[in-house]
Design a protein around this motif. Structure first.
Motif, PDB file in Angstrom:
ATOM      1  N   VAL A  91      56.771  -5.853  59.398  1.00 51.56           N
ATOM      2  CA  VAL A  91      57.945  -5.053  59.088  1.00 51.56           C
ATOM      3  C   VAL A  91      57.807  -4.582  57.635  1.00 51.56           C
ATOM      4  CG1 VAL A  91      60.440  -5.119  58.804  1.00 51.56           C
ATOM      5  CG2 VAL A  91      59.380  -6.453  60.596  1.00 51.56           C
ATOM      6  N   PRO A  92      58.068  -3.277  57.353  1.00 45.97           N
ATOM      7  CA  PRO A  92      57.894  -2.805  55.972  1.00 45.97           C
ATOM      8  C   PRO A  92      58.704  -3.641  54.979  1.00 45.97           C
ATOM      9  CG  PRO A  92      58.325  -0.977  57.438  1.00 45.97           C
ATOM     10  CD  PRO A  92      58.467  -2.206  58.258  1.00 45.97           C
ATOM     11  N   PHE A  93      58.041  -4.022  53.907  1.00 47.61           N
ATOM     12  CA  PHE A  93      58.667  -4.868  52.892  1.00 47.61           C
ATOM     13  C   PHE A  93      59.882  -4.168  52.287  1.00 47.61           C
ATOM     14  CE2 PHE A  93      57.787  -7.328  48.708  1.00 47.61           C
ATOM     15  CZ  PHE A  93      58.631  -8.338  49.116  1.00 47.61           C
TER      16      PHE A  93
ATOM     17  N   ASN B  73      48.613  -7.598  59.044  1.00 50.33           N
ATOM     18  CA  ASN B  73      49.812  -8.418  58.881  1.00 50.33           C
ATOM     19  C   ASN B  73      50.339  -8.932  60.217  1.00 50.33           C
ATOM     20  OD1 ASN B  73      49.948  -8.416  56.138  1.00 50.33           O
ATOM     21  ND2 ASN B  73      51.287  -6.632  56.002  1.00 50.33           N
ATOM     22  N   GLN B  74      50.147  -8.122  61.257  1.00 46.69           N
ATOM     23  CA  GLN B  74      50.591  -8.567  62.579  1.00 46.69           C
ATOM     24  C   GLN B  74      49.793  -9.767  63.059  1.00 46.69           C
ATOM     25  OE1 GLN B  74      50.672  -5.474  65.705  1.00 46.69           O
ATOM     26  NE2 GLN B  74      52.381  -4.702  64.494  1.00 46.69           N
ATOM     27  N   HIS B 102      58.471 -11.570  62.103  1.00 49.33           N
ATOM     28  CA  HIS B 102      57.013 -11.617  62.185  1.00 49.33           C
ATOM     29  C   HIS B 102      56.451 -11.452  63.578  1.00 49.33           C
ATOM     30  CE1 HIS B 102      56.038 -12.865  58.010  1.00 49.33           C
ATOM     31  NE2 HIS B 102      57.297 -13.212  58.040  1.00 49.33           N
ATOM     32  N   GLN B 103      57.251 -11.606  64.593  1.00 53.15           N
ATOM     33  CA  GLN B 103      56.711 -11.600  65.941  1.00 53.15           C
ATOM     34  C   GLN B 103      57.184 -10.379  66.702  1.00 53.15           C
ATOM     35  OE1 GLN B 103      54.468 -14.243  65.973  1.00 53.15           O
ATOM     36  NE2 GLN B 103      55.523 -15.552  67.427  1.00 53.15           N
ATOM     37  N   GLN B 104      56.330  -9.863  67.526  1.00 53.49           N
ATOM     38  CA  GLN B 104      56.741  -8.763  68.405  1.00 53.49           C
ATOM     39  C   GLN B 104      57.704  -9.276  69.462  1.00 53.49           C
ATOM     40  OE1 GLN B 104      55.682  -5.598  67.858  1.00 53.49           O
ATOM     41  NE2 GLN B 104      54.605  -6.396  66.076  1.00 53.49           N
ATOM     42  N   GLU B 105      57.368 -10.424  70.014  1.00 56.02           N
ATOM     43  CA  GLU B 105      58.230 -10.995  71.054  1.00 56.02           C
ATOM     44  C   GLU B 105      58.845 -12.278  70.534  1.00 56.02           C
ATOM     45  OE1 GLU B 105      55.908 -11.592  74.535  1.00 56.02           O
ATOM     46  OE2 GLU B 105      55.190  -9.526  74.485  1.00 56.02           O
ATOM     47  N   GLU B 148      50.315 -14.498  69.016  1.00 56.75           N
ATOM     48  CA  GLU B 148      49.922 -13.188  68.504  1.00 56.75           C
ATOM     49  C   GLU B 148      49.045 -13.296  67.265  1.00 56.75           C
ATOM     50  OE1 GLU B 148      53.464 -11.042  67.606  1.00 56.75           O
ATOM     51  OE2 GLU B 148      54.386 -11.621  69.500  1.00 56.75           O
ATOM     52  N   LYS B 149      49.258 -14.344  66.495  1.00 57.97           N
ATOM     53  CA  LYS B 149      48.580 -14.441  65.200  1.00 57.97           C
ATOM     54  C   LYS B 149      47.183 -14.991  65.380  1.00 57.97           C
ATOM     55  CE  LYS B 149      52.511 -13.499  63.093  1.00 57.97           C
ATOM     56  NZ  LYS B 149      52.721 -12.255  62.363  1.00 57.97           N
TER      57      LYS B 149
END
Lengths: 224, 204
Positions: A91-93, B73-74, B102-105, B148-149
């Protein structure tokens, strides 16, 4: 993930944190109220004079309360490492930072407006002047808060950065202060004050667009 | 997967490391060793993209990380020595908040995660009132959240964790590696045979 969703998630967390740390919530307000109480006592019972200086005093008190609130905004999350985690999110900082700032601004502004009617009594203000003052505070205050947030972001990694931060950002307050008092003066003379409000609004929009990037860059430098 | 080419870092006029090369493939562990102040954490911060090296480049899947910051970052999970746990939020709120950012799901039920890091029964207590080891566990819970990471960068993950916790963590690391992840970490703990260290870097 939806960015609005992220925005509100961060705002909700900030509100939760503010209500759990009540001292942080109350300190700037107490400061604001104390200044407003001391002024009429120190100046003396001259309704005309108080009426004239009232809006200016409200503004200065609000500006200093803002500085106080903004100064501690990033400190805690910098030291516990949560800013670091935010910086590494996909997510953009800048988005998470602006959400944090807007949330903190509401936490400061809403109680400030709620207690501001006491000034009607303290400074013998009439309703119209009080209303314009609050209007300028809502629009111009956000600009000031954003400037302070950028200052806080720049000094976040310094141990005693608060004086430096004040030196950095207070000069930036001056244009906002000039147009805000301009609007109030115009209103007290019975002139139209929309022009000044429009300029304040323009400043708010520009700073709202620029501040997120300035903050994220500044904090990334601080983290490095 | 993760590669560092001729990494150099100066701090306050002293050289922490110079022309350091490293490469890490899926399923591998890189252990960074060295005395205190040798620059282990600094190297980890450089690899995670928090800090720019004085010279050199970190790349992820053959691309410099600055070019692929979003995907990087993802796929990255970094836990530094400051764990990023908000002291006024409870363990559950902390985990939930981190997950959303931080997580998509996101998981609908956090109880299994909280159970596996041994915080069951403590999930509603503000993190400030938990012990150092428990706070560490709140941060480490992130490891259980995610599939995911792919890159884990952990600074002293075993600090303040009890024997049982260490075993649990090693198990989790193993399954992460088996799923094609990789791990960079620092540790002062002597390793038994459970984790196979593929690469070692000794600093200082």
């Amino acid at each position: 993930m939806n960015w609005w969703h992220v925005f509100f998630t961060v705002m909700k967390k900030e509100w939760l944190l503010s209500f759990r740390q009540k001292s942080d919530l109350i300190n700037p307000l107490a400061f604001f109220l104390l200044v407003l109480t001391l002024f009429p006592i120190a100046v003396g019972p001259f309704p005309k004079l108080l009426q004239q200086i009232g809006p200016g005093v409200i503004w200065v008190a609000a500006v200093l309360a803002t500085l106080l609130a903004a100064e501690r905004m990033f400190k805690q999350s910098f030291h516990d490492g949560s800013l670091e985690q935010q910086a590494l999110s996909s997510v953009p900082f800048s988005l998470t930072l602006i959400a944090k700032v807007v949330a903190n601004w509401f936490v400061l502004l809403v109680p400030l407006i709620l207690i501001s009617p006491v000034t009607l009594m303290f400074f013998h203000l009439n309703f119209e002047i009080w209303f314009v003052t609050i209007l300028t505070l809502i629009i111009g205050g956000l600009t000031i808060f954003l400037f302070s947030a950028v200052g806080a972001a720049l000094t976040v990694s310094l141990h005693r950065g608060s004086v430096l931060m004040a030196l950095l950002v207070i000069p930036l307050y001056i244009p906002v202060l000039i147009f805000a008092t301009g609007a109030i003066n115009a209103a007290s003379l019975g002139f139209a004050y929309h022009g000044q409000l429009a300029i304040l609004g323009a400043m708010m929009i520009v700073s709202l667009l620029a501040a997120p990037f300035a903050m994220s860059t500044a904090i990334r430098v601080g983290l490095g | 997967m993760l590669r560092g080419t001729s990494l150099t870092c100066y701090r306050q006029d002293s050289i922490l490391f110079e022309n350091l090369d490293l490469a890490l493939d899926a399923g591998e562990i890189l252990l960074v060793e060295g005395r205190n102040g040798a620059g282990k954490s600094t190297l980890l911060r450089i690899l995670s993209g928090l800090l720019r090296p004085t010279s050199g480049e970190v790349s992820y899947q053959q691309e410099p990380i600055d070019n692929v910051l979003d995907t990087f970052n993802q796929d990255l999970l970094y836990i530094g020595h400051k764990p990023g746990v908000e002291p006024h939020l409870s363990a559950e709120e902390n985990i939930r908040y981190w997950e959303k950012l931080h997580q998509q799901e996101t998981l609908s039920d956090l109880v299994p995660v909280i159970q596996s890091v041994g915080l069951y029964g403590y999930e509603d207590i503000p993190a400030a009132q938990l012990s150092a080891g428990q706070q560490r566990r709140v941060a480490l819970a992130r490891l259980w959240l995610t599939k995911e990471k792919r890159i884990w960068i952990l600074d002293e993950p075993f600090t303040a964790i009890d024997v049982k916790g260490v075993a649990l963590l090693q198990q989790r690391i193993q399954s992460h590696l088996a799923q094609g992840g990789c791990l960079v970490m620092t540790s002062h703990q002597p390793f038994n045979d459970i984790l196979k260290i593929d690469h070692r870097i000794v600093l200082g």
